[in-house]
Motif scaffolding. Structure first.
Motif, PDB file in Angstrom:
ATOM      1  N   VAL A  98       0.976  -1.086  -0.017  1.00 56.08           N
ATOM      2  CA  VAL A  98       0.040  -0.007  -0.024  1.00 56.08           C
ATOM      3  C   VAL A  98       0.743   1.293  -0.133  1.00 56.08           C
ATOM      4  O   VAL A  98       0.554   2.131  -0.807  1.00 56.08           O
ATOM      5  CB  VAL A  98      -1.053   0.009   1.322  1.00 56.08           C
ATOM      6  CG1 VAL A  98      -1.618   1.450   1.384  1.00 56.08           C
ATOM      7  CG2 VAL A  98      -2.039  -0.903   0.927  1.00 56.08           C
ATOM      8  N   ARG A  99       1.839   1.276   0.824  1.00 48.66           N
ATOM      9  CA  ARG A  99       2.642   2.582   0.962  1.00 48.66           C
ATOM     10  C   ARG A  99       3.592   2.819  -0.125  1.00 48.66           C
ATOM     11  O   ARG A  99       4.161   3.762  -0.391  1.00 48.66           O
ATOM     12  CB  ARG A  99       3.568   2.296   2.276  1.00 48.66           C
ATOM     13  CG  ARG A  99       2.434   2.681   3.236  1.00 48.66           C
ATOM     14  CD  ARG A  99       3.142   2.122   4.828  1.00 48.66           C
ATOM     15  NE  ARG A  99       2.049   2.446   5.897  1.00 48.66           N
ATOM     16  CZ  ARG A  99       2.124   2.051   7.011  1.00 48.66           C
ATOM     17  NH1 ARG A  99       3.358   1.442   7.311  1.00 48.66           N
ATOM     18  NH2 ARG A  99       0.922   2.146   7.844  1.00 48.66           N
ATOM     19  N   THR A 100       3.767   1.700  -0.867  1.00 48.10           N
ATOM     20  CA  THR A 100       4.672   1.874  -2.232  1.00 48.10           C
ATOM     21  C   THR A 100       3.911   2.001  -3.478  1.00 48.10           C
ATOM     22  O   THR A 100       4.356   1.797  -4.609  1.00 48.10           O
ATOM     23  CB  THR A 100       5.565   0.564  -2.411  1.00 48.10           C
ATOM     24  OG1 THR A 100       5.122  -0.658  -2.378  1.00 48.10           O
ATOM     25  CG2 THR A 100       6.628   0.546  -1.379  1.00 48.10           C
ATOM     26  N   GLY A 101       2.388   2.351  -3.439  1.00 53.40           N
ATOM     27  CA  GLY A 101       1.736   2.605  -4.425  1.00 53.40           C
ATOM     28  C   GLY A 101       0.593   1.834  -4.644  1.00 53.40           C
ATOM     29  O   GLY A 101      -0.381   2.232  -5.239  1.00 53.40           O
ATOM     30  N   ALA A 102       0.228   0.651  -3.921  1.00 55.77           N
ATOM     31  CA  ALA A 102      -0.653  -0.187  -4.160  1.00 55.77           C
ATOM     32  C   ALA A 102      -1.953   0.502  -3.180  1.00 55.77           C
ATOM     33  O   ALA A 102      -2.104   0.228  -1.909  1.00 55.77           O
ATOM     34  CB  ALA A 102      -0.552  -1.437  -3.671  1.00 55.77           C
ATOM     35  N   GLY A 103      -2.791   1.401  -3.765  1.00 53.28           N
ATOM     36  CA  GLY A 103      -3.695   1.944  -2.934  1.00 53.28           C
ATOM     37  C   GLY A 103      -3.355   2.988  -2.120  1.00 53.28           C
ATOM     38  O   GLY A 103      -4.377   3.553  -1.195  1.00 53.28           O
ATOM     39  N   GLY A 104      -2.103   3.433  -2.244  1.00 52.04           N
ATOM     40  CA  GLY A 104      -1.678   4.406  -1.591  1.00 52.04           C
ATOM     41  C   GLY A 104      -2.044   5.843  -2.174  1.00 52.04           C
ATOM     42  O   GLY A 104      -3.090   6.086  -2.575  1.00 52.04           O
ATOM     43  N   THR A 105      -1.035   6.620  -2.701  1.00 52.87           N
ATOM     44  CA  THR A 105      -1.255   7.884  -3.478  1.00 52.87           C
ATOM     45  C   THR A 105      -1.318   7.558  -4.816  1.00 52.87           C
ATOM     46  O   THR A 105      -1.900   8.440  -5.647  1.00 52.87           O
ATOM     47  CB  THR A 105      -0.073   8.733  -3.391  1.00 52.87           C
ATOM     48  OG1 THR A 105       1.252   8.026  -3.630  1.00 52.87           O
ATOM     49  CG2 THR A 105       0.099   9.310  -1.872  1.00 52.87           C
ATOM     50  N   ARG A 106      -1.294   6.402  -5.261  1.00 61.29           N
ATOM     51  CA  ARG A 106      -1.183   5.996  -6.683  1.00 61.29           C
ATOM     52  C   ARG A 106      -1.711   4.371  -6.754  1.00 61.29           C
ATOM     53  O   ARG A 106      -1.533   3.801  -5.990  1.00 61.29           O
ATOM     54  CB  ARG A 106      -0.129   6.027  -7.548  1.00 61.29           C
ATOM     55  CG  ARG A 106       1.083   5.444  -6.916  1.00 61.29           C
ATOM     56  CD  ARG A 106       2.420   5.769  -7.769  1.00 61.29           C
ATOM     57  NE  ARG A 106       3.449   5.145  -7.364  1.00 61.29           N
ATOM     58  CZ  ARG A 106       4.119   5.300  -6.262  1.00 61.29           C
ATOM     59  NH1 ARG A 106       3.698   6.107  -5.285  1.00 61.29           N
ATOM     60  NH2 ARG A 106       5.284   4.563  -6.083  1.00 61.29           N
ATOM     61  N   MET A 107      -2.222   4.068  -7.954  1.00 58.31           N
ATOM     62  CA  MET A 107      -2.628   2.382  -7.879  1.00 58.31           C
ATOM     63  C   MET A 107      -1.325   1.806  -8.105  1.00 58.31           C
ATOM     64  O   MET A 107      -0.244   2.297  -8.435  1.00 58.31           O
ATOM     65  CB  MET A 107      -3.785   2.443  -9.164  1.00 58.31           C
ATOM     66  CG  MET A 107      -5.094   2.994  -8.516  1.00 58.31           C
ATOM     67  SD  MET A 107      -5.634   2.276  -7.097  1.00 58.31           S
ATOM     68  CE  MET A 107      -6.034   0.584  -7.696  1.00 58.31           C
TER      69      MET A 107
END
Length: 197
Positions: A98-107
């Motif tokens: 999540v924190r590397t892009g999966a559902g964080g600031t990007r998909m």
């Protein structure tokens, strides 16, 4: 040197003499005596009962159902602890995604990573539901054992401390899972909002 005469006579009296005496009377000499001595004899009733008796620790368990319940509880608690640890590891992996892009600031950059995150969410959710039920069962079993053992039982108090630690670890895992889900949900919402602009 210590006088061991009494010990010798005690030992001599405990040796069955019938086989040896019959060999001597029959003129068989030393060979016959050895042959008679080598024949198998059935243990007496007392010896047989001693040999078949369970070890003292096992006997205590057999005599006290509450201690036997506690032993079963400890085995279940060990499995719960292992599964909480496994779930925490899965949660750490989901959090990294999540924190590397999966559902964080990007998909996710690729669909396979998104599929992995979805699979982790489902598995962690199932684990948490199962652990909650097992912890409730373990707590019920422990309370029943403590009533039988008495409130001041050391074994009961140690088991209570173990349940408390398991519940604390479980709450941390559950709270962490909720926080990661919220973070992922917020990230997905942000991504969708950007797409509409």
């Amino acid at each position: 040197m210590a006088d061991r005469t009494d010990e010798f006579f005690s030992l001599a009296r405990s040796i069955p003499a019938t086989g040896a005496m019959s060999s001597i009377r029959g003129g068989g000499g030393a060979a016959a005596s050895l042959s008679a001595g080598s024949s198998h004899q059935q243990p007496s009733g007392d010896v047989s009962s001693i040999m078949s008796r369970p070890p003292p620790a096992q006997q205590r368990l057999n005599d006290n159902p509450a201690l036997l319940e506690l032993r079963t509880f400890r085995s279940a608690a060990s499995e719960i602890s292992r599964d909480v640890s496994t779930t925490s590891s899965l949660l750490a992996e989901l959090s990294r995604l999540v924190r590397t892009g999966a559902g964080g600031t990007r998909m996710f950059a690729d669909e396979s990573a998104n599929d992995r995150a979805d699979a982790l969410v489902l598995r962690i959710k199932a684990n948490i539901e199962g652990l909650h039920s097992r912890l409730e069962d373990a707590s019920f079993s422990l309370e029943r054992s403590k009533r039988r053992l008495g409130k001041n039982s050391q074994a009961g108090m140690e088991a209570s401390n173990l349940v408390g630690q398991l519940k604390e670890d479980f709450v941390k895992t559950t709270s962490g899972f909720k926080a990661v889900l919220e973070e992922r949900s917020d990230g997905m919402k942000d991504t969708n909002d950007r797409k509409r602009r």
